[in-house]
Design a protein around this motif. Structure first.
Motif, mmCIF file in Angstrom:
data_model
loop_
_atom_site.group_PDB
_atom_site.id
_atom_site.type_symbol
_atom_site.label_atom_id
_atom_site.label_comp_id
_atom_site.label_asym_id
_atom_site.label_seq_id
_atom_site.Cartn_x
_atom_site.Cartn_y
_atom_site.Cartn_z
ATOM 1 N N GLN C 561 0.833 -1.208 0.000
ATOM 2 C CA GLN C 561 0.000 0.000 0.000
ATOM 3 C C GLN C 561 0.869 1.260 0.000
ATOM 4 N N ARG C 629 1.915 3.867 4.936
ATOM 5 C CA ARG C 629 0.618 3.204 4.985
ATOM 6 C C ARG C 629 0.651 2.124 6.056
ATOM 7 N N HIS C 631 -1.468 -1.418 7.664
ATOM 8 C CA HIS C 631 -2.463 -2.442 7.378
ATOM 9 C C HIS C 631 -2.734 -3.244 8.633
ATOM 10 N N THR C 737 -6.805 -8.709 1.266
ATOM 11 C CA THR C 737 -5.738 -7.770 0.921
ATOM 12 C C THR C 737 -5.508 -7.760 -0.582
#
Lengths: 153, 286, 789
Positions: C561, C629, C631, C737
């Motif tokens: 990401q 980013r 997650h 994902t």
């Protein structure tokens, strides 16, 4: 304290050591050769394997004073000389190391195998020669593969 | 895990080493290959005041053949014996056993004399010396003496060596005989659960077991049951039965006494049974 | 985005690339915590309890203080002002209790090896010399060794203030057990005994702590899997703000879950750095490792399976008992292993009826907690041995019984009787692939032929599920500051390469390499153009580190990401320069290209302009060349993976020795980022499981002393006894994902021992011998055969 003179990786080293100091600690702490690792300090794991006068030994089971007037080769030495280049490349290509802590001892032991084995590709002979070198990460197969790869070259 | 402090001296001669031992027999230890001593030092199981290094003494080196006697210096390393042509030719049992002793990086330092003087009950070489009917050559303050292997190993980690004596060599009579070796170890190079070194001449069988009791020992009753003359399965079975009287009971976490006896019988069968066939010979000649 | 197209541009994900660190490590150029030497550094050694259980009397330190090289000597009274105690409980493990634990024992010692006093000296040898001079008065108390005995009404409570020795109990009941029992034609009950293990990392635990009085900062170089977790805990217990603590994880010489816990000796050594205001190194020696590292897997399980003659499994019923030592480990607790055992038993099978109890018990042995594949080997062995026993009882082949009962590959999403939610698994696909790889039918024929000649071989199969990619359900919901999320920060440097910093850590599994592959694919670079930096709480985004097989699935997704965000920034900037539509631009081979791959501009040129000639950019354009980013899995508590293992063994029925001839694994970890690394993770994991199968056991005597605490006596798997391992894959990406990657780090360990146990019991079936205790020692084999009493 005892004076010793020895050749380490081609360099003449003069040092004064307490008799109880084992060679692995001498190499690591006094010579800065931290590629030699300590895993058990009682001669079982093989992580501290080096070469002394051409033969592989456990450096935790040799006193520094015993190494007076000997020729020592460590992973740093066989790296600099290029002797281990093919093996190191094969270990990397085959992912024959993970944490890398056993690897210097494995490489030194594997060099000994390749120099002495009648059949350097014999997998069971490789396994037997490495039988005193502990690796918790790889499961050994990739190490055997890497050594056999070089043995076949 | 660092050793306690000690002093160190490299002996220039056997005589000097004996003098050092005599000066403080209980505070002094001989250092040869160090492959059993150094772990004990690092673990602080042993804390001598002085180590006398005898590894480089020329008096302890070399293999010589005189008539029908093979003399092996106590300072010979395991690795050197594994590749020595005299051993391969005249005492192949030694090399056969050494392949089971630890690992290459240990065998390069470990010495014959060290293994014998340490007298680990699970070590291979004491049994090999029993099977080969070896004689230990010992030097001390009052000179040289010879002791048969059968009288040398007196207990767990105990030998007939006095505190101021040094094992300098051993002598093996060269005989026409078969020999065989087998051991059961959990992993390659580990100390065995039980092991057997055996020889058989025309008139005697020597069955030397190790890890079966406090010391390597000849199984005399089993050997007697085997008898002399042509071998057969019945005699081997009788030897296996008799073995119960030879091996002392001994439990450890790996094996009970009864399991050890069972495994000793398995090894006895496996080593001796091939010898029933007279065409299979492993002769030793002078 | 499909990662299965081998011809896509910029393909890096899926390539079998060697690890970037391998050359350095193979040259002995690793830098491990135990290699780190700092100016004025002193070394710690400990006085450890020789008793399993005793009241502590006077501790005489003065003789030690007088020894050469001594810088400091501490007992509990001296160290406690520097460090507050900790308690290993979490609220979501309802009812779990434990007692405060201190760096050095206070009042009582409760296991053989518990640290009692600490010496700091200018060398480790001197520290050990002085430690030998410390005398401690111990008034021995009754040891509490056996887990069941610890629960007896008259058992000595290890922590009187906690009442009894039951630390945690959990029950599950699903479906209708009574009806399932009635429906079963055969009910088989087996009693399993699993030995305690420990991780035996080749580099022992190591910390170098450096309190800088001038900066008022604590820097700890730690062989660890969890730098941010340590930072949080060090700050909490040493009375510091988090920003006063920096944790650096250099190369780590093996971890496997062992280096994820708070250990009293490490806390003491770190506290001493603060007290002495100089660096302290503590490297556990091998004896300290055996008695001080976390142990795991000591379980006794009574388990039942019901099966109909037609071959339908009707229920599983299990009762698990485990002793965890005197404290629940901090901060992950010691209840998770048993909890996972009962969560996972029966998991591969479509069986709705399930009853389970897990009891977690205090005892005076070394502490148990998480170690690679937490709970999985127990659960898999119990389940798969029961399934094989059922197959034997009704006279069908074990593969046939599994084909009939494994959850169908088209039945997902679904959940297990214990409540585990499965997104998409592939048990049948894996089993059929394994069947083909093994040449199963030919092996069976060979087995029969050899058996006729007296050669005794056995074939074993073990299906398994594996917990990976955990969300906050694992620890966070219980109050632990253990991050389930991972962060990644990526930036373009002035030469057109990128630097990626991430919270996941490298333990040798290849995290650096897969993160580089992921970023390289997103940015059209070569992996060697991505410099990855991990393991420093000062400079990496916050993350949980390495545990529960989450590096690729969670850390990798954050990296993907972040790299995508940077990609967007780069294309936007390039589009402004090239007067192009950013959606029609691509990044390939270090170039900004049109979407057909035509090179428009080198990325290096874009970097150069952005850094050195921003004056030439269109007005109003300010290049942003960095992105962060994060997650965290949210859709499912865990991303389950699955697989199956096969084992072929030969048994010497005279000696009881088992030879491992071949081993096979088929597993499904979703998208494979680097097949070379995944396969070696699996092989290494399998061999850890094979150690469990044949060799490994922490032995204790009746006094609670560990009796095999050396590497000569605790048998780890070595090269000569291990088989080659053949690996196959089925690929079911997670839809949660973009990457679709699930974990693979524990799959090997999860089922290897189960496959071997089933193979051994298959070999012994003609003798009606059955083994249910691990390790499978020669003594146990001979006893099962009735050869010895």
């Amino acid at each position: 304290m005892k004076p010793i003179t020895l050749t380490i990786n081609g360099e003449t080293i003069r040092a004064t050591v307490p008799p109880r100091l084992h060679l692995a600690d001498f190499l690591r702490d006094q010579c800065g050769l931290t590629g030699t690792h300590l895993g058990c300090e009682h001669g079982v794991c093989g992580a501290c394997t080096i070469r002394l006068d051409g033969a592989i030994v456990r450096s935790c089971l040799v006193l520094a004073v015993q190494a007076d007037d000997t020729i020592i080769e460590t992973i740093e030495g066989v790296t600099d000389s290029g002797e281990a280049r093919a093996l190191q490349a094969a270990f990397a290509a085959r992912n024959a190391l993970q944490c890398g802590y056993c690897t210097p001892g494995m490489v030194i032991t594997a060099l000994d195998f390749l120099a002495t084995a009648p059949d350097p590709c014999d997998r069971s002979a490789i396994r037997a020669h490495l039988s005193g070198n502990y690796c918790r990460c790889t499961g050994y197969e990739a190490i055997i593969d890497a050594i056999a790869m070089v043995g076949g070259q | 895990m660092k050793s306690a402090a000690f002093d160190y001296v490299r002996a220039g001669s056997v005589a000097e080493a004996i003098a050092r031992l005599a000066a403080d027999p209980f505070g002094t230890k001989l250092l040869a290959g160090g492959q059993s001593l150094l772990p004990a030092l690092n673990l602080r199981l042993s804390a001598p005041a002085l180590l006398v290094d005898i590894a480089r003494l020329p008096e302890l080196a070399g293999i010589t053949l005189t008539g029908t006697t093979l003399r092996i210096g106590a300072g010979c390393t395991h690795a050197s014996l594994l590749t020595a042509p005299e051993i391969a030719r005249h005492a192949p049992l030694i090399a056969e056993a050494l392949a089971h002793v630890a690992h290459p990086a240990i065998r390069s330092r470990g010495t014959l004399g060290g293994s014998l003087a340490n007298a680990d009950p699970a070590a291979e070489l004491p049994a090999v010396m029993l099977a080969l009917d070896a004689t230990m050559i010992i030097e001390g303050p009052s000179g040289t003496r010879h002791i048969k292997a059968t009288d040398f190993f007196t207990g767990m980690f105990e030998t007939a060596l006095a505190a101021d004596e040094i094992l300098i060599a051993l002598e093996i009579p060269i005989r026409t005989q078969r020999s065989g070796f087998a051991e059961l170890a959990r992993r390659h190079g580990d100390y065995a659960i039980i092991g057997l070194a055996a020889t058989m001449t025309a008139d005697a069988t020597r069955l030397a077991f190790f890890a079966g009791g406090p010391t390597a020992q000849l199984a005399q009753r089993a050997a007697g049951a085997l008898g002399t003359g042509p071998l057969n399965h019945e005699r081997i079975a009788a030897a296996c039965t008799a073995l119960a009287q030879d091996l002392p009971a001994h439990d450890d976490p790996e094996a009970s006494a009864s399991m050890r006896l069972h495994l000793a019988r398995v090894l006895l069968r496996r080593v001796i049974t091939p010898w029933i066939n007279p065409s299979i010979r492993t002769p030793i000649t002078a | 985005m499909s990662f299965t197209d081998p011809d896509r541009p910029s393909r890096q994900i899926g390539r079998a690339l060697p690890r970037s660190a391998s050359r350095r490590l193979a040259q002995g150029r690793g830098r491990f915590a135990s290699d780190i030497t700092l100016p004025r550094m002193v070394h710690a050694a400990f006085v450890r309890s020789p008793h399993a259980h005793a009241e502590l009397g006077a501790i005489a330190l003065d003789a030690a203080r007088a020894m050469p090289g001594i810088v400091g000597v501490f007992d509990a009274a001296a160290i406690d002002p520097w460090c507050t105690p900790w308690v290993g409980t979490l609220t979501h493990l309802a009812g779990l209790k434990s007692a405060p634990q201190y760096p050095l024992a206070r009042g009582r010692v409760r296991f053989h090896g518990e640290p009692v006093a600490m010496v700091l000296a200018t060398s480790r040898a001197e520290a050990e010399d002085a430690a030998e001079q410390i005398t401690v008065d111990y008034q021995p108390l009754p040891p509490v060794v056996d887990a069941l005995a610890a629960l007896a009404p008259d058992a000595v409570p290890i922590h009187p203030e906690l009442g009894d020795n039951l630390a945690f109990e959990r029950r599950i009941e699903a479906g209708d057990i009574a009806a399932a029992m009635a429906m079963a034609d055969e009910i088989i009950t087996l009693d399993f005994d699993f030995a305690r293990h420990t991780g035996v990392t080749l580099e022992p635990r190591a910390v170098v702590a450096d309190w800088n009085e001038g900066e008022q900062r604590l820097t700890v170089h730690a062989g660890t899997q969890v730098p941010h977790m340590l930072q949080d805990i060090y700050a909490l217990h040493f009375g510091l703000a988090a920003h006063q603590v920096r944790v650096l994880a250099p190369d780590v010489g093996g971890s496997f879950g062992i280096k994820i816990h708070i250990y009293p000796d490490e806390m003491a050594a770190i506290a001493a750095s603060r007290a002495l205001r100089r660096p302290v190194r503590f490297v556990a020696d091998r004896l300290e490792s055996f008695i001080g590292d976390i142990h795991a897997r000591g379980h006794q399980v009574r388990a039942q399976i019901g099966v109909t003659r037609a071959g339908d499994i009707t229920f599983f019923d299990v009762d698990d008992l485990t002793g965890i030592g005197p404290y629940s480990a901090y901060p992950r607790t010691s209840a998770v292993e048993a909890n996972q055992v009962i969560n996972l038993i029966g998991g591969p099978y479509a069986v709705a009826n399930y009853r389970a109890r897990a009891r977690v018990v205090f005892q005076t042995k070394a502490m148990m907690s998480q170690y690679r594949a937490v709970g999985h080997p127990i659960a898999t062995t119990v389940t798969e041995a029961l399934v094989d026993a059922a197959a034997r009882r009704i006279g069908v082949d074990p593969v046939t019984l599994r084909r009939r009962n494994l959850i169908a590959d088209d039945a997902y999403p679904c959940q297990s009787a214990s409540g585990m939610r499965f997104e998409a698994l592939s048990h049948h696909g894996c089993l059929e692939k394994l069947h083909a790889m093994m040449g199963y039918d030919a092996l069976r024929a060979e087995q029969a032929a050899l058996r006729a000649r007296g050669v005794r071989r056995g074939i074993g199969i073990a299906s398994f599920i594996e917990i990976t990619n955990p969300g906050a359900a694992f620890y966070g919901v219980g109050g632990a500051h253990i991050s389930a999320q991972e962060g990644a920060t990526i930036r373009l440097d002035a030469a057109g390469h990128v630097v990626l910093q991430a919270g996941v850590t490298e333990q040798g599994q290849g995290t650096e390499t897969i993160l580089a592959q992921i970023a390289a694919e997103a940015l059209g670079l070569a992996p060697e153009q991505v410099l990855v930096r991990l393991g420093d709480t000062d400079s990496t985004p916050y993350g949980g580190g390495t545990w529960a097989s989450r590096g690729a699935g969670v850390g990798g997704e954050a990296a993907w990401q972040a790299a995508h965000a940077l990609r967007g920034q780069l294309l936007t900037l390039a589009a402004s320069l090239l007067q192009a539509d950013p959606s029609r631009l691509d990044l390939r081979n270090g170039q900004i290209t049109d979407d057909d791959g035509t090179a428009r501009m080198a990325l290096a040129d874009l970097a150069r302009i952005a850094h050195f000639r921003p004056d030439t950019l269109p007005p109003g354009i300010v290049p942003e060349l960095a992105a962060t980013r994060h997650h965290v899995p949210r859709d499912y508590p865990f991303a389950f993976t699955n697989g199956v293992q096969g084992s072929l063994v030969e048994i010497d029925t005279e000696t009881g020795f088992i030879t491992l001839l071949r081993h096979w694994v088929v597993e499904d970890c979703g998208t494979i980022i680097n097949p070379l690394l995944v396969d070696e993770q699996i092989r290494g994991g399998v061999v850890q499981g094979l150690g469990a199968a044949l060799f490994e056991a922490c032995r204790y005597d009746a006094e609670g002393q560990m009796t095999n605490a050396t590497m000569a006596d605790y048998l780890v798997p070595m090269a000569a006894e291990m088989p080659d391992i053949e690996i196959g894959h089925v690929c079911t990406p997670t839809a949660e994902t973009a990457l679709g990657a699930k974990g693979a780090g524990e799959a090997g360990t999860a089922a290897a021992a189960a496959a071997v146990l089933n193979a051994v019991n298959d070999a012994l079936a003609p003798d009606a011998a059955l083994l249910t205790a691990l390790p499978l020692t020669p003594a146990r084999v001979l006893a099962a055969l009735g050869v010895i009493g």
